[in-house]
Design a protein around this motif. Structure first.
Motif, PDB file in Angstrom:
ATOM      1  N   HIS A 479     -24.786 -32.994   5.851  1.00  0.00           N
ATOM      2  CA  HIS A 479     -24.977 -33.181   4.603  1.00  0.00           C
ATOM      3  C   HIS A 479     -26.068 -34.172   4.262  1.00  0.00           C
ATOM      4  CE1 HIS A 479     -21.291 -30.912   3.511  1.00  0.00           C
ATOM      5  NE2 HIS A 479     -20.703 -31.714   4.262  1.00  0.00           N
ATOM      6  N   LEU A 485     -21.392 -31.585   9.050  1.00  0.00           N
ATOM      7  CA  LEU A 485     -20.884 -30.301   8.303  1.00  0.00           C
ATOM      8  C   LEU A 485     -20.241 -29.497   9.462  1.00  0.00           C
ATOM      9  CD1 LEU A 485     -22.422 -28.301   5.493  1.00  0.00           C
ATOM     10  CD2 LEU A 485     -21.346 -27.222   7.432  1.00  0.00           C
ATOM     11  N   ASP A 486     -20.878 -29.431  10.452  1.00  0.00           N
ATOM     12  CA  ASP A 486     -20.579 -28.541  11.628  1.00  0.00           C
ATOM     13  C   ASP A 486     -21.541 -28.758  12.852  1.00  0.00           C
ATOM     14  OD1 ASP A 486     -19.136 -26.746  13.104  1.00  0.00           O
ATOM     15  OD2 ASP A 486     -19.574 -25.000  11.743  1.00  0.00           O
ATOM     16  N   SER A 507     -20.097 -22.757   7.087  1.00  0.00           N
ATOM     17  CA  SER A 507     -21.581 -22.736   7.533  1.00  0.00           C
ATOM     18  C   SER A 507     -22.365 -21.929   7.107  1.00  0.00           C
ATOM     19  CB  SER A 507     -21.513 -22.729   9.115  1.00  0.00           C
ATOM     20  OG  SER A 507     -21.326 -24.069   9.766  1.00  0.00           O
ATOM     21  N   TRP A 510     -22.608 -22.312   3.146  1.00  0.00           N
ATOM     22  CA  TRP A 510     -23.591 -23.470   2.707  1.00  0.00           C
ATOM     23  C   TRP A 510     -25.177 -23.100   3.281  1.00  0.00           C
ATOM     24  CZ3 TRP A 510     -26.727 -26.892   5.986  1.00  0.00           C
ATOM     25  CH2 TRP A 510     -27.036 -27.980   5.241  1.00  0.00           C
ATOM     26  N   ASP A 643     -16.965 -34.618   8.220  1.00  0.00           N
ATOM     27  CA  ASP A 643     -18.189 -34.894   7.236  1.00  0.00           C
ATOM     28  C   ASP A 643     -18.537 -36.408   6.728  1.00  0.00           C
ATOM     29  OD1 ASP A 643     -16.178 -35.362   5.507  1.00  0.00           O
ATOM     30  OD2 ASP A 643     -16.436 -33.601   4.336  1.00  0.00           O
TER      31      ASP A 643
END
Length: 768
Positions: A479, A485-486, A507, A510, A643
């Protein structure tokens, strides 16, 4: 599946599947292509079984080859087959409309077709797609259907219910503030449905044969929690509810909510009296009235399973209550393991949030055990997503012959360990010989288009421009704050084609959002329905796979494949089933991952097993995999990062290319975080044989300086080890710390910060 409010229904049509929906005069519905480029095929029929496409302003044409195959096959779902038979529909005369799925302009994500219904019809809708070759990037994707119902039809209570699984043996609606009793036979299914959402239902069950002998054997709190080791049983291995004689009464098969309370008493007269509401209706008195006919002694308050309740206890052991999590049409599905007398209520509580302040109906259905209903827990990618029940992977027909121990991992049933082996033996097989692991739950996304590299350069922390075709890279996705985020691996299949392998469905969402913000020409499509995968890990993995995998002359052989590269091949020879094999893994050993279409999964499993088993290869589950990955310092989402954690704090700072010229999301924050770090991931070795667990606090004196993110007992090192996120001031190798147990102070385990990865820190083995 109805979601959020009663007047709206939502359905998802998976690739190569269809759905039958009844529509009524005044209904409106929209057909949505969320990922872009996917056709929706529509058939419509009136009450006489005649073509009704014109009534919804759609033009009919010949059925697609896909629709013909599905409609004429024996695999059509029961509701569709029953409708076609009852209406004597001649499939050879059917016509369909093909809508959406415009040519891939990279701008049609979320395209929608709105349709108004002016007469009662039945629609059959398909998401047509043929199997994707493993080296292609054209997966079929899902279609979403949103329906706004004409409110006049909502007066029919059955209209508000999800469709039955098959023929119903008994059903009844329970009005708010009332209860019913009913009998079921061993093997029967009991479906408890929250019709309008946010409505609680208490449930009781008694052994019917014992009642005939004047003995009450009902659900027992202590026995159930002791045997299951859970606050309340869930679908899967730990699914049973027991009586005081330690006999299972029933099990949970499906749960579309996942948030309940169990074994708090059903509401009683005293509860309302103590709140200042004497004479209020209550579930306990309603149960007493219903159970009199079975000579069951009345109680002032019945201990019950409280389905759809949202009560819990905080860290100070204080009980709290909030509105339920359940949506309209959510349900619990049980299977009786004995002949039972059951009682269910629709709770009348309107003085607190227990029923969303507005008690509504509960509906009960009982089915004979004429068919098997799969087990599953609802998964929602986002709060307003349509729930999906747990899937079986394409390799399940083989793994299920070897174990019954499965866990729900990201909406798939994956083995935890295997009968006849166990985690320790599986672990040593991977370290010394080879192991076969089903990892099909990994999410896959096809990223294709002229701006694909630009998008990934902007959204991933690695320098994607340096990737070659045939290369794989491990990277993070962050982010703006720098929080992760992943994480995942990126495959470069071509100059403008990539495949993102990760852990989170979000994912893909996004990446599409970023594509739209930047106005790029990129298609991002989920391909998890087209690609399942196994890992072959261990020092003998190359020896096993080189015997069975054929590659073309212009592709690397298994022997030639370098670390973090992939090759396209087949099983056996140039006529074998296609696959991609990458030299990657999650074990810290020499290893490979095989990616294939689900229709080829069993042939690939059998070929690998036939070669590997004589060489000491065994199947390996998640319990052993956890030991392997912690020893090798490999991180796991939800444990070692979330996150709020950046890649440096998660121990994967090597994935962040702060020196690449292109800006990427989170770069500015990561520059600051690297310059002024607060926490870092370190390895701990613990003294003695007591293990740490995720969430344990780490202390230096009275001061807490860190937290355990992952921990295990290392069989090969013969030590308890842990990954720990710790304040940088105390992160030097050799620093002595203590792991706090109980309240963090009464009991401490001495530990030392050590270099990690704990096992093969130079990664010599996977590079070998």
């Amino acid at each position: 599946m109805r979601v959020l409010i009663l007047t709206q229904e939502r359905y998802r049509i998976k690739p190569r599947e269809g759905v039958l929906i009844s529509l009524f005069d005044g209904d409106q519905f929209s057909i949505i292509d969320p990922e872009g480029g996917q056709v929706c095929e529509v058939l419509a029929f009136d009450n006489h079984g005649k073509d009704a496409l014109k009534s919804i302003n759609l033009k009919g044409e010949l059925l697609s080859k896909f629709a013909q195959e599905l409609l004429f096959s024996s695999s059509q779902d029961e509701a569709t087959g029953l409708f076609l038979r009852q209406n004597n529909i001649d499939l050879n005369q059917c016509r369909s409309a093909k809508i959406l799925g415009e040519n891939l302009s990279f701008r049609n994500t979320g395209s929608k077709k709105e349709i108004f219904v002016n007469k009662s019809i039945v629609c059959i809708l398909f998401s047509p797609a043929f199997p994707m070759e493993i080296s292609e990037q054209n997966p079929g994707t899902e279609i979403l259907i949103n329906i706004d119902r004409n409110k006049n039809y909502l007066e029919n209570e059955k209209f508000n219910l999800p469709p039955p699984f098959f023929e119903v043996k008994f059903e009844q609606t329970i009005q708010p503030g009332s209860a019913i009793s009913y009998e079921v036979k061993s093997g029967d299914y009991i479906q408890i449905i929250d019709v309008a959402g946010k409505q609680c239902s208490d449930f009781l069950a008694f052994d019917h044969i014992a009642l005939n002998k004047r003995e009450e054997l009902g659900i027992d709190l202590a026995a159930t929690r002791t045997f299951m080791g859970l606050a309340y049983p869930v679908p899967g291995l730990y699914s049973k509810f027991y009586d005081k004689e330690f006999q299972p009464l029933f099990e949970i098969i499906r749960d579309t909510v996942g948030k309940h309370d169990s074994f708090v008493t059903a509401c009683s007269a005293k509860y309302y009296e103590d709140q200042g509401y004497p004479g209020h209706k209550n579930c306990s008195d309603n149960f007493n009235s219903e159970l009199q006919k079975y000579s069951i002694k009345s109680r002032p308050g019945w201990p019950a399973i409280n389905f759809f309740y949202n009560t819990s206890y905080d860290k100070n052991a204080a009980q709290f209550v909030d509105e339920p999590w359940s949506r309209p049409g959510d349900y619990i599905l049980l299977r009786a393991m004995k002949d039972l007398v059951c009682a269910s209520s629709s709770c009348p509580d309107d003085i607190d949030p227990a029923n969303g302040w507005n008690p509504t109906d509960i509906h009960i259905r009982v089915y004979s055990p004429q068919k098997t209903i799969s087990k599953g827990i609802a998964y929602r990618m986002m709060p307003d997503s349509i729930p999906q029940l747990t899937h079986e992977t394409a390799f399940h027909p083989r793994t299920s012959l070897l174990t019954k121990s499965y866990t729900d991992y990201r909406n798939f049933w994956l083995p935890t360990c295997f009968t006849g082996f166990g985690p320790i033996e599986e672990y040593y097989a991977c370290r010394e010989n080879a192991a076969l692991i089903d990892l099909s739950a990994l999410r896959k996304f096809e990223i294709l288009g002229p701006d694909a590299e630009t998008l990934l350069q902007k959204t991933l922390t690695r320098n994607i421009r340096k990737m070659s075709v045939g290369q794989v890279v491990y990277t993070a996705m962050c982010h703006e704050t720098g929080g992760m985020l992943d994480d995942g691996t990126l495959f470069r299949l071509g100059m403008n084609g990539f495949r993102w392998i990760c852990g989170s469905d979000y994912s893909g969402v996004w990446l599409r959002e970023q594509t739209q913000k930047m106005g790029l020409q990129v298609s991002i499509k989920s391909s998890i329905s087209e690609i399942h995968n196994i890992a072959v890990q261990g020092p003998k993995s190359r020896e096993i796979l080189k015997e069975i995998i054929w590659t073309k002359a212009d592709q690397p052989t298994v022997q030639e494949l370098k670390w973090f590269r992939f090759t396209i091949g087949r099983i056996g020879d140039d006529h074998g089933v296609p696959l991609i094999i990458s030299r990657t893994g999650y074990s810290g050993e020499l290893g490979y991952e095989i990616w294939c279409h689900p229709q080829h999964a069993l042939k690939i499993w059998d070929a690998v097993w036939e070669q590997g088993n004589p060489r000491g290869m065994v199947p390996l589950g998640f319990s052993a995999l956890d030991m392997l990955r912690i020893e090798s310092g490999l991180i796991f989402a939800g444990y070692d990062f979330d996150d709020q954690i950046d890649p440096f704090e998660a121990g994967i700072g090597f994935t962040v290319a702060l020196d690449k010229e292109d800006d990427f999301i989170g770069k500015e924050a990561l520059i600051k975080r690297k310059k002024f770090p607060q926490k870092i991931l370190v390895g701990l070795e613990l003294e003695g044989n007591e293990a740490a667990v995720h969430g344990d606090c780490v202390h230096l004196g009275r001061n807490q300086i860190g937290i355990i993110t992952s921990a295990t007992r290392s069989p090969i090192l013969r030590k308890n080890i842990a990954l720990c996120r710790i304040a940088v001031e105390f992160s030097d190798v050799g620093t002595l710390v203590e792991v706090g147990k109980l309240d963090g102070h009464q009991k401490r385990i001495k530990a030392k910060i050590v270099k990690f990865p704990f096992y093969d820190p130079e990664k010599i083995r996977p590079r070998s």
